[in-house]
Design an enzyme around this catalytic site. Structure first.
Site, PDB file in Angstrom:
ATOM      1  N   GLU A 126       6.901   7.132   1.004  1.00 18.52           N
ATOM      2  CA  GLU A 126       7.474   8.415   0.043  1.00 18.52           C
ATOM      3  C   GLU A 126       6.923   8.340  -0.982  1.00 18.52           C
ATOM      4  OE1 GLU A 126      11.549   8.948   0.052  1.00 18.52           O
ATOM      5  OE2 GLU A 126      11.883   7.892   1.943  1.00 18.52           O
ATOM      6  N   GLY A 127       5.732   8.178  -1.295  1.00 17.16           N
ATOM      7  CA  GLY A 127       4.623   8.493  -2.502  1.00 17.16           C
ATOM      8  C   GLY A 127       4.183   7.085  -3.144  1.00 17.16           C
TER       9      GLY A 127
ATOM     10  N   LEU B 136       5.541  13.329   9.410  1.00 18.89           N
ATOM     11  CA  LEU B 136       4.789  14.142   8.221  1.00 18.89           C
ATOM     12  C   LEU B 136       3.033  13.427   8.199  1.00 18.89           C
ATOM     13  CD1 LEU B 136       4.818  16.169   6.312  1.00 18.89           C
ATOM     14  CD2 LEU B 136       5.762  14.425   4.440  1.00 18.89           C
TER      15      LEU B 136
ATOM     16  N   GLY C 258       6.921 -24.602  -1.465  1.00 21.47           N
ATOM     17  CA  GLY C 258       6.772 -24.169  -0.085  1.00 21.47           C
ATOM     18  C   GLY C 258       7.963 -23.509   0.664  1.00 21.47           C
TER      19      GLY C 258
ATOM     20  N   ILE D 240       4.106   6.563  11.930  1.00 21.48           N
ATOM     21  CA  ILE D 240       5.856   7.152  11.929  1.00 21.48           C
ATOM     22  C   ILE D 240       6.758   6.130  12.297  1.00 21.48           C
ATOM     23  CG2 ILE D 240       6.836   8.833  13.133  1.00 21.48           C
ATOM     24  CD1 ILE D 240       4.633   9.920  11.440  1.00 21.48           C
TER      25      ILE D 240
ATOM     26  N   GLN E  75       6.991 -18.142  -6.036  1.00 20.79           N
ATOM     27  CA  GLN E  75       6.590 -19.461  -6.724  1.00 20.79           C
ATOM     28  C   GLN E  75       7.456 -20.305  -7.195  1.00 20.79           C
ATOM     29  OE1 GLN E  75       3.415 -18.973  -6.896  1.00 20.79           O
ATOM     30  NE2 GLN E  75       2.778 -20.523  -8.419  1.00 20.79           N
TER      31      GLN E  75
END
Length: 367
Positions: free
Chosen positions: A351-352, A124, A328, A156, A324
């Site tokens: 998807e938005g 799309l 490490g 895609i 956090q």
């Protein structure tokens, strides 16, 4: 926090609890290989494995149960992001055929997709047409009984490994949907992203396509397809967040600092409280939206947008907090939380994007 406690909520049925736990057991036993840099090979194997296990049929279904799809995505993403990706792309890439394909198209594509024997892609987005679908420039023209496509799609998913591309292009009648065989396109331009995924820019140069549904109805078809799966993006985010929370919780219980456990520090406890609450809020919105669609048969544009926004934003924050807390270890290459830190970021975009979800929510409220 029991990551299966939501299975007792009234939004879900006993069969959903059974499904979720079955997928979890399967994932624990079969997804050890689902991490690494060779995303193409991993995803090909994952699609085949998910098909053999019978799980792809849940997202390649003419009567989809969104709660089942969401639960499967949540569990798979908890174990391996690429497993979730491989699962949902089979549904997203074949969804328009499920919704509007001819009987011939359904028989030709859907059984192979559900069995994991054919890999689907959903084409799309374009270089200048992502959230603004109407800006699409890929063209489709009739040539006798055939359709010819010219243009470029990008970002895609499954690009380069798909067997077919469910593609949207502008015809004289308007945006229309087409199924295009992989041999008809050039998907050699691959895209590397922060977390390895099969992805490509796909070029159509006189490519033959087969119309799916009615000409000019492609935009509506794309939105109907996305409406099925948008809520489940939130569920995938929940899976990521739950895994990060569990990793952080286990670490702070064993890590000693200043003569006590990290978990005994009030600052740690406050962070854990925020993380757990954000996850539960996202889960409530997610399964409410899925329940409204499945049971009440309601249009859930507002509810799905809220769920996607809350769950994906919360997952990003939860995973950042987990990094956090682990210090490490949280940035050590290959650690589950480090992988999650890279994998979660895309969910706030695809998807938005979150900003688009806010526009949708406001638009629905102001109607």
């Amino acid at each position: 926090m029991d990551r299966f406690s939501h299975l007792q909520w009234p939004f879900l049925d006993p069969l959903h609890a059974t499904l979720s736990r079955a997928v979890d057991a399967w994932a624990a036993a079969h997804l050890a290989h689902a991490h690494g840099d060779d995303a193409d090979a991993i995803c090909r194997k994952l699609v085949g494995d998910l098909g053999k296990a019978g799980y792809l049929k849940y997202c390649v279904n003419e009567n989809p149960d969104v709660r089942s799809i969401a639960l499967i995505r949540e569990v798979l993403s908890y174990h391996a992001g690429l497993a979730d990706f491989s699962f949902v792309m089979q549904g997203l890439g074949s969804g328009p055929i499920v919704l509007a394909g001819t009987e011939k198209q359904k028989k030709e594509y859907l059984p192979r997709v559900a069995a994991g024997e054919a890999i689907a892609a959903f084409a799309l987005s374009e270089p200048d047409a992502g959230s603004d679908v109407q800006a699409m420039t890929t063209q489709a023209s009739r040539k006798g009984d055939s359709w010819i496509l010219n243009g470029t799609k990008t970002w895609i998913s499954n690009g380069g490994i798909a067997d077919f591309y469910l593609t949207f292009a502008k015809a004289d009648e308007g945006i229309s949907a087409f199924v295009v065989d992989a041999k008809e396109v050039d998907a050699s331009e691959r895209i590397e992203i922060v977390a390895p995924h099969p992805m490509a820019t796909v070029k159509f140069k006189g490519s033959k396509g087969e119309l799916v549904g009615e000409a000019g109805q492609g935009f509506k078809l794309a939105m109907r397809n996305l409406d099925v799966f948008r809520t489940t993006v939130a569920a995938a985010a929940l899976g990521f967040a739950r895994r990060a929370f569990d990793e952080a919780l286990a670490r702070v219980k064993e890590r000693r600092m200043f003569g006590q456990r990290l978990a005994d520090l009030q600052m740690t406890q406050a962070k854990l409280a925020d993380m757990a609450t954000a996850i539960e809020a996202g889960a409530l919105l997610t399964y409410r939206a899925a329940w409204l669609r499945d049971v009440k048969k309601q249009r859930v544009t507002l509810e799905a947008a809220m769920a996607k926004m809350q769950a994906t934003e919360a997952a990003q924050a939860v995973i950042d907090d987990a990094v956090q807390l682990l210090g490490g270890l949280g940035v050590m290459r290959g650690h589950p939380v480090e992988r999650l830190y890279r994998e979660v970021r895309a969910l706030r975009i695809y998807e938005g994007a979150t900003e688009v979800q806010k526009v949708i929510i406001a638009r629905e409220l102001l109607k």
